[in-house]
Design an enzyme around this catalytic site. Structure first.
Site, PDB file in Angstrom:
ATOM      1  N   ILE A   1      30.680  37.358 -29.942  1.00 36.82           N
ATOM      2  CA  ILE A   1      31.578  37.167 -31.104  1.00 36.82           C
ATOM      3  C   ILE A   1      33.166  36.399 -30.515  1.00 36.82           C
ATOM      4  O   ILE A   1      33.333  35.542 -30.802  1.00 36.82           O
ATOM      5  CB  ILE A   1      31.817  38.325 -32.058  1.00 36.82           C
ATOM      6  CG1 ILE A   1      30.669  38.808 -32.934  1.00 36.82           C
ATOM      7  CG2 ILE A   1      32.964  38.116 -33.023  1.00 36.82           C
ATOM      8  CD1 ILE A   1      30.841  39.931 -33.456  1.00 36.82           C
TER       9      ILE A   1
ATOM     10  N   GLU B   1      37.940  52.789 -44.371  1.00 37.82           N
ATOM     11  CA  GLU B   1      37.767  51.982 -45.260  1.00 37.82           C
ATOM     12  C   GLU B   1      36.937  52.670 -46.111  1.00 37.82           C
ATOM     13  O   GLU B   1      35.793  53.333 -45.873  1.00 37.82           O
ATOM     14  CB  GLU B   1      37.395  50.671 -44.789  1.00 37.82           C
ATOM     15  CG  GLU B   1      36.196  50.220 -43.913  1.00 37.82           C
ATOM     16  CD  GLU B   1      36.052  49.172 -43.152  1.00 37.82           C
ATOM     17  OE1 GLU B   1      34.748  48.576 -43.422  1.00 37.82           O
ATOM     18  OE2 GLU B   1      36.598  48.717 -42.608  1.00 37.82           O
TER      19      GLU B   1
ATOM     20  N   HIS C   1      36.325  43.753 -45.491  1.00 36.30           N
ATOM     21  CA  HIS C   1      35.017  43.689 -44.520  1.00 36.30           C
ATOM     22  C   HIS C   1      34.063  42.807 -44.862  1.00 36.30           C
ATOM     23  O   HIS C   1      32.897  43.023 -45.105  1.00 36.30           O
ATOM     24  CB  HIS C   1      34.597  45.125 -44.464  1.00 36.30           C
ATOM     25  CG  HIS C   1      34.050  45.457 -43.002  1.00 36.30           C
ATOM     26  ND1 HIS C   1      33.761  46.886 -42.334  1.00 36.30           N
ATOM     27  CD2 HIS C   1      33.085  44.858 -42.320  1.00 36.30           C
ATOM     28  CE1 HIS C   1      33.264  46.658 -41.343  1.00 36.30           C
ATOM     29  NE2 HIS C   1      32.765  45.411 -41.069  1.00 36.30           N
TER      30      HIS C   1
ATOM     31  N   GLY D   1      32.842  40.303 -42.700  1.00 35.01           N
ATOM     32  CA  GLY D   1      32.349  39.690 -41.487  1.00 35.01           C
ATOM     33  C   GLY D   1      30.877  39.108 -41.671  1.00 35.01           C
ATOM     34  O   GLY D   1      30.414  38.270 -41.265  1.00 35.01           O
ATOM     35  N   SER D   2      30.051  40.179 -42.273  1.00 34.65           N
ATOM     36  CA  SER D   2      28.686  39.865 -42.507  1.00 34.65           C
ATOM     37  C   SER D   2      28.073  39.295 -43.741  1.00 34.65           C
ATOM     38  O   SER D   2      27.070  39.177 -44.116  1.00 34.65           O
ATOM     39  CB  SER D   2      27.886  41.043 -41.891  1.00 34.65           C
ATOM     40  OG  SER D   2      27.978  42.117 -42.895  1.00 34.65           O
TER      41      SER D   2
ATOM     42  N   ASP E   1      40.210  42.363 -41.303  1.00 35.10           N
ATOM     43  CA  ASP E   1      38.771  42.593 -42.201  1.00 35.10           C
ATOM     44  C   ASP E   1      38.422  43.912 -42.020  1.00 35.10           C
ATOM     45  O   ASP E   1      37.426  44.208 -42.689  1.00 35.10           O
ATOM     46  CB  ASP E   1      37.782  41.398 -41.520  1.00 35.10           C
ATOM     47  CG  ASP E   1      36.656  41.390 -42.432  1.00 35.10           C
ATOM     48  OD1 ASP E   1      36.663  41.288 -43.589  1.00 35.10           O
ATOM     49  OD2 ASP E   1      35.614  41.349 -41.856  1.00 35.10           O
TER      50      ASP E   1
ATOM     51  N   ALA F   1      36.652  43.547 -35.505  1.00 32.65           N
ATOM     52  CA  ALA F   1      36.088  44.460 -34.524  1.00 32.65           C
ATOM     53  C   ALA F   1      35.833  45.733 -35.549  1.00 32.65           C
ATOM     54  O   ALA F   1      34.885  45.762 -36.405  1.00 32.65           O
ATOM     55  CB  ALA F   1      36.569  44.786 -33.298  1.00 32.65           C
ATOM     56  N   ARG F   2      36.622  46.698 -35.104  1.00 38.27           N
ATOM     57  CA  ARG F   2      36.638  47.986 -35.998  1.00 38.27           C
ATOM     58  C   ARG F   2      38.008  48.433 -36.155  1.00 38.27           C
ATOM     59  O   ARG F   2      38.720  48.485 -35.274  1.00 38.27           O
ATOM     60  CB  ARG F   2      35.713  49.020 -35.000  1.00 38.27           C
ATOM     61  CG  ARG F   2      34.122  48.740 -34.864  1.00 38.27           C
ATOM     62  CD  ARG F   2      33.583  48.755 -36.343  1.00 38.27           C
ATOM     63  NE  ARG F   2      32.303  48.741 -36.375  1.00 38.27           N
ATOM     64  CZ  ARG F   2      31.535  47.719 -36.716  1.00 38.27           C
ATOM     65  NH1 ARG F   2      32.227  46.602 -36.936  1.00 38.27           N
ATOM     66  NH2 ARG F   2      30.149  47.349 -36.745  1.00 38.27           N
TER      67      ARG F   2
END
Length: 212
Positions: free
Chosen positions: A51, A160, A178, A180-181, A155, A130-131
Site C-alpha cells: 500500500i 471505531e 473506514h 479503504g476497501s 480513515d 493503516a490501523r
C-alpha cells in the site's frame, strides 16, 4: 486511493470546503480556504509495503518528494527514487505530510504519540490509512489544538466506530468511516479470498490466510 484522498482532503481543507459549499452564498477572495499545495511537499511514508508503494507512486505523480521508513531498505526498483530513513525520528523530521501505512503490532501501538509528534515539522499533516491503534488520539488532538499539526486525514480509529470526539471539534480533521476497501471490486475480492481459504482448509487442513 483512500490514502491519496486523505492527503488531498486534509491538505486542501476539503471538509471546510464542503461545508461552505452546502451553506451557499460564499464570496470568493484571495485568501478563501487557502490550503497546502502538494507539489514540492515532502511525503513521509511510514511502512513502505504494497500500500505504501502505491501511495508513493501516486503522490510522486502529484509532484511530492517521497521519503520512507521501513523495517528494511527497499531495492532501487521498488523504492523508485524514494529516500530511505533508518529511524522513525529521521523520517518524521522531514515529513511535511505523514502517511501511516505500517501494520498494527505490539511494536507499533501508539507509535505516533506526544513524543514522536514533536519530531514533525510545525504545521505538518498526518494521515492514517493503516490501523487506529498506531496513533495516540489524545496526543494528535493536542497537536491539532496547539497547531503543531495543521490537519489530519483519518480513515481508521481506535474503538471505531466510536471515534474520539476531539476530532469532531476540528474543521481541519478530514475523517472517513473506514472506507479503504469500499469498492465493489475489492469487497468481491475479499469474499472470494474467504471462500478460497475455506476450500483450501477443508481440502488440506491448512490455508494461506489465517486469522489468529
Amino acid at each position: 486511493e483512500i490514502g491519496i484522498l486523505l492527503i488531498l482532503g486534509a491538505c486542501r481543507r476539503v471538509s471546510e470546503g464542503i461545508e461552505k459549499a452546502r451553506e451557499g452564498g460564499w464570496t470568493w477572495s484571495a485568501d478563501l480556504l487557502i490550503g497546502k499545495q502538494l507539489t514540492g511537499t515532502r511525503l513521509g511514508i511510514l511502512g513502505m509495503g504494497r500500500i505504501g508503494q502505491k501511495i508513493a507512486k501516486a503522490a510522486k505523480s502529484l509532484g511530492m518528494i517521497i521519503h520512507y521508513h521501513n523495517r528494511s531498505k527497499l531495492s532501487e526498483d521498488k523504492a523508485d527514487g524514494a529516500i530511505y530513513h533508518n529511524t522513525l525520528k529521521s523520517l518524521l523530521s522531514v515529513s511535511d505530510v505523514l502517511s501511516i501505512c505500517c501494520p498494527a503490532s505490539k511494536e507499533t501501538i501508539d507509535l505516533i504519540n506526544k513524543d514522536t509528534i514533536e519530531y514533525l515539522p510545525k504545521g505538518a499533516v498526518v494521515t492514517n490509512v493503516a490501523r487506529g491503534d498506531i496513533v495516540d488520539d489524545e496526543a494528535l488532538i493536542d497537536a491539532l489544538n496547539r497547531r503543531k499539526v495543521y490537519a489530519v486525514g483519518l480513515d481508521v480509529f481506535k474503538d471505531e466506530p466510536n471515534l474520539n470526539p476531539g476530532y469532531l471539534k476540528h474543521k481541519s480533521a478530514f475523517i472517513l468511516p473506514h472506507l479503504g476497501s469500499a469498492t465493489k471490486e475489492t469487497r468481491t475480492a475479499m469474499a472470494n479470498l474467504a471462500i478460497d481459504n475455506m476450500d483450501e482448509f477443508f481440502s488440506s487442513g491448512n490455508c494461506k490466510n489465517k486469522v489468529n
